[in-house]
Design an enzyme around this catalytic site. Structure first.
Site, mmCIF file in Angstrom:
data_model
loop_
_atom_site.group_PDB
_atom_site.id
_atom_site.type_symbol
_atom_site.label_atom_id
_atom_site.label_comp_id
_atom_site.label_asym_id
_atom_site.label_seq_id
_atom_site.Cartn_x
_atom_site.Cartn_y
_atom_site.Cartn_z
ATOM 1 C CD GLU A 92 -7.351 3.904 0.637
ATOM 2 O OE1 GLU A 92 -6.290 3.174 0.849
ATOM 3 O OE2 GLU A 92 -7.416 4.216 -0.711
ATOM 4 C CG ASN A 118 -7.078 -1.328 -0.609
ATOM 5 O OD1 ASN A 118 -6.257 -0.815 0.225
ATOM 6 N ND2 ASN A 118 -6.902 -0.989 -1.840
ATOM 7 C CB SER A 166 -0.891 0.061 1.229
ATOM 8 O OG SER A 166 -1.722 1.212 1.316
#
Ligand code: 2AM
Length: 473
Positions: free
Chosen positions: A189, A186, A128
């Protein structure tokens, strides 16, 4: 001299990763299907370290010291399988193939099992931080065998981001564990971004602040408990003026959020595992809603309340509390999913270590993550992050403001699915009794699906169509 590591697939992520290894003093074999990219890398960046360019797959494999560590950085999907099939026959038992792409963890599990049969370690690795992270220090989440991490780990820890001198890389767990954790990262996120977007929307439409004023609010928040990369860049984006029109940048960008799929995978997987990640799901749905231009155009004339910004600048303090509380919920849901995946697949993931390796390099890097590591250190068996002492105290202190913010949003017609969904989850978990009892009654009525009683053991059915006596089944 042989190379310690090789990278094949030299698009920008692969190229930057290769440069990062080289800058840390490792000899890096580099290869790409189209040799021009290999040549260009060595020409442009050859002075950053020692690269061994290879034109052929055979030459690439021969350049690597044993056991070979071969990183593939190609588009997830069919290309990954094609590259594996190209290289696997050239490798020997004990060698490693590291997939640094954004693979689905189920594909990683399949590939790992197939290569294990051939004596090759397959290390599905979440990386990432995008292009910049790949070059300057990403957060690295490798799965695969513990044995592979013994020789691969030190190299990964070398190139990873460091926070307080601690590398943002650790062995996540067997087979697909690394890609699974990257997927949930993710998803979190997505949620984090959606919550920030809602905070902005409320400051704009409920408190009547301008984008420039809201940028200042975010700058202030970034000095407190919300300090994070996402809050920091939010202030930058909001403060930016479109050079063409002179208007706030945020007002000229088409309001249609796109996605590449890992947020969707997080929710799909959560549904399969039976994990309630409604905060993350709302974030994925919010992007989806934004993209349905035809329906939005059709619905624009539907009635709503007069959107008079009737809150003062002090509303920002309430929004900060709602944002912090909702963020705790989003992370609690993500960590629940990690623990459920870990249990389902026998990965034995250390959740506190995941929070630790997300502190640097990646998009969700934040001060807040130390609190999560602390929470699992204090109680490794913690059922939910919500009840950790720090988070429980923060939620308790924030809940009045949180309700006030959601109520204001509802009253003014500002959509806040993230804040409201997170609050509903909080209230659901802490409820003494849920209306699920009624749901069970309905299911038993129409489908004889049976129910359990709170007051004694057994499985029961009521004869709804008859005299409504209860039978034990
Ligand atoms: P290319 O430069 O030859 O296109 C991102 O697409 C990277 O993955 C590029 O380096 C690309 O190589 C490589 N790639 C994509 N599909 C591939 C395949 N089927 N085999 C090998 N490399 C591939």
């Amino acid at each position: 001299d042989k190379a310690q590591i090789g990278v094949t697939g030299l698009a920008v992520m692969g190229r930057n990763l290769a440069r990062n290894f080289a800058r840390h003093g490792h000899t890096v074999a580099v290869h790409n299907r189209t040799t021009a990219k290999t040549t260009a890398l060595v020409e442009e960046f050859g002075d950053e370290g020692t690269f061994v360019p290879a034109e052929t797959a055979e030459g690439f494999v021969a350049a690597l010291e044993r056991p070979r560590r071969l990183v593939i950085m190609v588009k997830a999907g069919a290309a990954t399988d094609a590259v594996i099939e190209e290289f696997a026959p050239l490798l020997e038992p004990g060698d490693m193939i590291v997939d640094g792409g954004n693979a689905h963890f189920a594909d990683t599990r399949r590939r790992e099992a197939a290569l294990r049969e051939r004596g090759i370690h397959f290390v599905g690795t979440g990386i990432s931080g995008g292009e910049e992270g790949a070059l300057h220090g990403p957060s690295i989440m490798p799965g695969g065998s513990a044995e592979s991490y013994e020789t691969l780990g030190p190299l990964l820890e070398d190139i990873a981001a460091k926070v307080d001198g601690v590398p943002c890389a650790t062995h996540v767990g067997p087979d697909g564990a690394g890609h699974f954790v990257k997927m949930v990262h993710n998803g979190i996120e997505y949620a984090d971004m959606q919550l920030i977007a809602e905070a902005y929307d409320l400051l704009r439409h409920a408190a009547g602040l301008t984008p420039a004023e809201i940028a200042e609010v975010f700058r202030t928040w970034n000095t407190g408990r919300l300090e994070s990369y996402l809050i920091e860049i939010t202030a930058e984006v909001l403060a930016h003026t479109d050079p063409v029109t002179g208007r706030p940048f945020v007002d000229v960008v088409l309001d249609r959020a796109e996605q590449k799929g890992t947020g969707r995978w997080t929710v799909q997987t959560a549904l399969d595992l039976g994990v309630p990640v409604n905060g993350i799901a709302e974030a994925v749905f919010a992007r989806s809603v934004s993209g349905h231009a035809d329906q939005r155009a059709a619905a624009r004339a539907l009635p709503g309340p007069a959107r008079r910004a009737d809150r003062g600048a002090d509303f920002a303090d309430l929004v900060e509390q709602a944002l912090y509380a909702s963020k705790i919920v989003a992370y609690a849901q993500g960590f629940h999913e990690i623990q459920a995946g870990s249990a389902e697949y026998g990965w034995d993931i250390d959740p506190g270590a995941m929070a630790r390796i997300w502190r640097g390099g990646c998009i969700i890097r934040a001060r807040f993550l130390d609190r999560i590591t602390d929470a699992y250190r204090a109680d490794p068996g913690l059922a939910t992050l919500l009840t950790d002492e720090h988070f429980a105290t923060a939620l308790g202190a924030a809940q009045d403001a949180w309700r006030e913010v959601v109520a204001t949003a509802v009253r003014l017609g500002v959509p806040t699915p993230g804040f409201a969904g997170a609050l509903a989850y909080y209230d659901s978990l802490r409820a003494e009794r849920l209306p699920a009892a009624l749901t069970q009654g309905q299911r038993d009525f129409f489908g004889a699906h049976t129910y359990h009683r709170a007051d004694r053991a057994g499985t029961f059915h009521t004869l709804w169509g008859g005299d409504r006596t209860e039978v034990e089944v």
